[in-house]
Design a protein around this motif. Structure first.
Motif, PDB file in Angstrom:
ATOM      1  N   PHE A  75      36.230  46.794  23.383  1.00  0.00           N
ATOM      2  CA  PHE A  75      35.196  46.268  22.485  1.00  0.00           C
ATOM      3  C   PHE A  75      35.346  46.949  21.130  1.00  0.00           C
ATOM      4  O   PHE A  75      35.613  48.165  21.068  1.00  0.00           O
ATOM      5  CB  PHE A  75      33.795  46.549  23.043  1.00  0.00           C
TER       6      PHE A  75
ATOM      7  N   VAL B 267      28.904  38.919  34.407  1.00  0.00           N
ATOM      8  CA  VAL B 267      30.043  38.302  35.086  1.00  0.00           C
ATOM      9  C   VAL B 267      29.786  38.398  36.591  1.00  0.00           C
ATOM     10  O   VAL B 267      29.382  39.452  37.085  1.00  0.00           O
ATOM     11  CB  VAL B 267      31.363  39.020  34.712  1.00  0.00           C
TER      12      VAL B 267
ATOM     13  N   ILE C 299      37.849  41.725  31.181  1.00  0.00           N
ATOM     14  CA  ILE C 299      36.927  40.582  31.312  1.00  0.00           C
ATOM     15  C   ILE C 299      37.737  39.288  31.357  1.00  0.00           C
ATOM     16  O   ILE C 299      38.563  39.055  30.473  1.00  0.00           O
ATOM     17  CB  ILE C 299      35.930  40.589  30.142  1.00  0.00           C
TER      18      ILE C 299
ATOM     19  N   ILE D 122      29.772  36.787  27.756  1.00  0.00           N
ATOM     20  CA  ILE D 122      29.181  38.102  28.025  1.00  0.00           C
ATOM     21  C   ILE D 122      28.275  38.583  26.893  1.00  0.00           C
ATOM     22  O   ILE D 122      27.445  39.449  27.091  1.00  0.00           O
ATOM     23  CB  ILE D 122      30.253  39.189  28.308  1.00  0.00           C
TER      24      ILE D 122
ATOM     25  N   TYR E  46      23.392  37.406  30.574  1.00  0.00           N
ATOM     26  CA  TYR E  46      24.613  36.928  31.221  1.00  0.00           C
ATOM     27  C   TYR E  46      25.394  38.106  31.793  1.00  0.00           C
ATOM     28  O   TYR E  46      25.647  39.090  31.108  1.00  0.00           O
ATOM     29  CB  TYR E  46      25.483  36.143  30.233  1.00  0.00           C
TER      30      TYR E  46
ATOM     31  N   GLY F   2      21.969  46.604  35.767  1.00  0.00           N
ATOM     32  CA  GLY F   2      22.017  46.061  34.405  1.00  0.00           C
ATOM     33  C   GLY F   2      21.319  44.728  34.372  1.00  0.00           C
ATOM     34  O   GLY F   2      21.177  44.075  35.404  1.00  0.00           O
ATOM     35  N   ALA F   3      20.871  44.343  33.172  1.00  0.00           N
ATOM     36  CA  ALA F   3      20.132  43.093  33.058  1.00  0.00           C
ATOM     37  C   ALA F   3      20.912  42.055  32.263  1.00  0.00           C
ATOM     38  O   ALA F   3      20.430  40.960  32.021  1.00  0.00           O
ATOM     39  CB  ALA F   3      18.799  43.371  32.385  1.00  0.00           C
ATOM     40  N   GLY F   4      22.118  42.429  31.816  1.00  0.00           N
ATOM     41  CA  GLY F   4      22.898  41.485  31.009  1.00  0.00           C
ATOM     42  C   GLY F   4      22.366  41.406  29.583  1.00  0.00           C
ATOM     43  O   GLY F   4      22.572  40.418  28.883  1.00  0.00           O
ATOM     44  N   LEU F   5      21.684  42.458  29.140  1.00  0.00           N
ATOM     45  CA  LEU F   5      21.101  42.428  27.791  1.00  0.00           C
ATOM     46  C   LEU F   5      21.890  43.271  26.800  1.00  0.00           C
ATOM     47  O   LEU F   5      21.820  43.056  25.594  1.00  0.00           O
ATOM     48  CB  LEU F   5      19.660  42.969  27.830  1.00  0.00           C
TER      49      LEU F   5
ATOM     50  N   ALA G 192      24.213  41.615  24.151  1.00  0.00           N
ATOM     51  CA  ALA G 192      23.446  40.742  23.246  1.00  0.00           C
ATOM     52  C   ALA G 192      22.710  41.608  22.221  1.00  0.00           C
ATOM     53  O   ALA G 192      22.664  41.287  21.027  1.00  0.00           O
ATOM     54  CB  ALA G 192      22.454  39.903  24.041  1.00  0.00           C
TER      55      ALA G 192
ATOM     56  N   ALA H  92      31.683  50.698  29.795  1.00  0.00           N
ATOM     57  CA  ALA H  92      33.038  51.149  30.142  1.00  0.00           C
ATOM     58  C   ALA H  92      32.978  52.033  31.391  1.00  0.00           C
ATOM     59  O   ALA H  92      33.820  51.935  32.282  1.00  0.00           O
ATOM     60  CB  ALA H  92      33.651  51.906  28.969  1.00  0.00           C
TER      61      ALA H  92
ATOM     62  N   ASP I 256      38.482  50.756  27.717  1.00  0.00           N
ATOM     63  CA  ASP I 256      38.598  51.358  29.049  1.00  0.00           C
ATOM     64  C   ASP I 256      39.860  50.838  29.730  1.00  0.00           C
ATOM     65  O   ASP I 256      40.579  50.014  29.165  1.00  0.00           O
ATOM     66  CB  ASP I 256      37.339  51.071  29.875  1.00  0.00           C
TER      67      ASP I 256
ATOM     68  N   ALA J 280      29.677  43.829  38.706  1.00  0.00           N
ATOM     69  CA  ALA J 280      28.374  43.561  38.091  1.00  0.00           C
ATOM     70  C   ALA J 280      27.285  43.559  39.157  1.00  0.00           C
ATOM     71  O   ALA J 280      26.138  43.886  38.882  1.00  0.00           O
ATOM     72  CB  ALA J 280      28.398  42.239  37.341  1.00  0.00           C
TER      73      ALA J 280
END
Ligand code: ADP
Length: 501
Positions: free
Chosen positions: A482, A442, A427, A435, A440, A452-455, A458, A395, A422, A447
């Protein structure tokens, strides 16, 4: 030959559970309709013959004591003697041939033999019919199963005849071409493929690439991507000859193989490599840089500078260790061996600690609203803190600089629901599922600039699932919201155990 005027075949009707005339000659409709013999009927001459598997006769219905109850009907129908021959069948239901004469008559052995011969022919015909119906049913069942199997494929399957017309296409082809399969069958194969290619970003180019396979010069087509069911799907066309049992060609099959999962795996692999090389190299470079600076013998650093360099080294080492922890957590989640160490704790404390450790820190932007009577939750503190920290960090990173970030919690049925909302750009619809996939991100400016690693999501999802809850994106007019649930059931189960004691 036997001077009979009437005859019938009586057989067990397996559905109704009684014996009835299946066919007859010379008997009145009324009489035939009345023949409904219960299998337990001990008076029935047909059943007695079937039971003993022997021919049986009544030479005079007027004098035979066993026929007394049926005498009236015999009189009305106009017969005085009956011969019953059981039919020898293996697969057909029990059945018998009956002949009736208008006069009292003792059937001779010769007559019985003669009629038995006819009965054998009838038995054979019935047996054949039953077996034929059975194999026809088996064939239909087999065809139905095969059809269901092919229809359920996630790949498209088309069969074209030797003239290039479609003779079969499964459901997936219809979905990909946006055409009912009834319309596809009979169309030219090229027309159907063109309809599918039309959906790609560059249909003209795709069509050119497909020429070789469409002209039967190649068996593998190029890979194409097209939007389908809300996401990009990758397809590869594979053609193969279809021959009948004797090897005679009956046409060509086209398999539209959905290779999206393979592509995803490739993307994840290359993302992993680029993440590891980028996300690990950046902190390593600063650690190495500041350590070298501190070690330089020709410069004397004052205490403040030394302290600043060391805290940068420490922060960067934390960043490295966070990433390594994330990768380890992810591999545990994917291997399915994540263990949750539950402890009773207060949600407010977890939120505070997560916010303190968040990097970037949300600072004054964070607004936490919790109901005064929030039950304690029994969770793995470290894991839930990671979830909260990730959602707060996202956020903070993705919603611009000054906007507030709201955290709220509520008890809904048997769950505690926590929401992190936020007021950023949110998204895009088509990215909302993706996401949550690992690696992954965006593809937008935010991004790209935010590290960030997109982890994160997940891992959050894996942790929440391990607690028996769900993590989802709530519809929101502005920004991203979220939410995750944590079942309060654990407490209930404890309570129940106590009650049982
Ligand atoms: P990371 O933040 O390391 O990229 P995540 O799995 O936490 O990985 O998030 C995946 C992607 O989802 C982010 O790269 C970003 O594009 C998008 N995203 C996550 N949270 C938000 C948010 N609050 N607002 C906008 N986009 C978000």
């Amino acid at each position: 030959l036997l001077n009979v005027k009437m005859s019938a075949i009586i057989a067990l009707d397996e559905k109704q559970g009684n014996y009835r005339a299946q066919t007859s000659r010379g008997l009145s409709k009324d009489y035939i309709n009345k023949i409904l013999i219960d299998p337990s009927d001990s008076q029935s001459i047909t059943l007695r013959a079937l039971r003993d598997n022997e021919p049986l006769q009544i030479s005079d219905t007027e004098t035979n004591p066993a026929y007394i109850t049926r005498r009236k009907r015999a009189r009305a129908e106009g017969f005085r003697s009956i011969l019953v021959i059981p039919l020898k069948t293996l697969y057909a239901p029990p059945s018998a041939l009956l002949v009736f004469r208008p006069d009292p008559h003792v059937f001779t052995d010769q007559e019985i033999n003669l009629l038995s011969n006819f009965a054998n022919h009838a038995a054979m015909a019935i047996e054949n019919a039953v077996l034929y119906a059975r194999s026809d049913m088996q064939l239909q069942e087999q065809t139905r199963r095969l059809e269901a199997l092919i229809q359920s494929l996630s790949d498209g399957l088309i069969l074209e005849d030797t003239g290039g017309h479609v003779i079969y296409a499964n459901r997936r082809v219809g979905e990909l071409a946006d055409m009912p399969t009834s319309e596809i069958v009979g169309s030219k194969i090229n027309k159907v493929i063109e309809r599918i290619l039309q959906k790609t970003s560059d249909p003209k180019n795709a069509k050119q690439k497909f020429q070789a396979i469409l002209n039967n010069q190649d068996i593998y087509g190029p890979e194409i991507s097209l939007p389908f069911e809300g996401r990009t799907h990758w397809l590869r066309l594979h053609a193969f000859n279809v021959n009948d049992n004797h090897g005679v060609p009956i046409g060509r099959g086209q398999l539209l193989h959905d290779i999206t999962a393979d592509r995803e795996l490739d993307r994840m692999k290359s993302n992993l490599i680029s993440t590891v090389s980028h996300e690990l190299r950046t902190p390593l470079a600063s650690i190495k840089g500041y350590a070298t600076t501190l070690l330089a013998e020709d410069v004397e650093w004052d205490l403040d500078s030394q302290h600043e360099f060391l805290s940068i080294i420490s922060d960067e080492a934390d960043r490295l260790s966070n990433l390594v922890n994330e990768l380890l957590d992810l591999s545990r989640i994917e291997a399915g061996n994540l263990t949750v160490k539950r402890q009773m704790c207060n949600l407010k404390d977890l939120i505070d600690k997560a916010a303190q450790h968040a990097e970037p820190a949300p600072g004054e932007r964070l607004r936490v609203t919790l109901p005064s009577k929030l039950p304690a939750v029994e969770v793995d503190q470290r894991r839930i803190k990671v979830v909260l920290r990730n959602l707060i960090e996202n956020a903070t990173k993705y919603s611009g600089n000054e906007t507030p970030i709201h955290i709220s919690a509520a008890v809904e049925k048997n769950d505690i629901i926590v929401r992190v909302k936020d007021e950023g750009p949110g998204i895009p619809d088509q990215e909302q599922q993706r996401i949550f996939e690992s690696f992954y991100r965006v593809e937008n400016g935010l991004a790209r600039t935010a590290s960030g690693a997109g982890l994160g999501l997940a891992i959050c999802q894996g942790f929440i699932h391990a607690h028996g809850g769900q993590l989802w994106l709530e519809p929101s007019v502005q920004g991203a919201c979220f939410a995750f649930s944590l079942p309060l059931k654990q407490e209930k189960i404890l309570g129940k155990d106590n009650a049982n004691k």
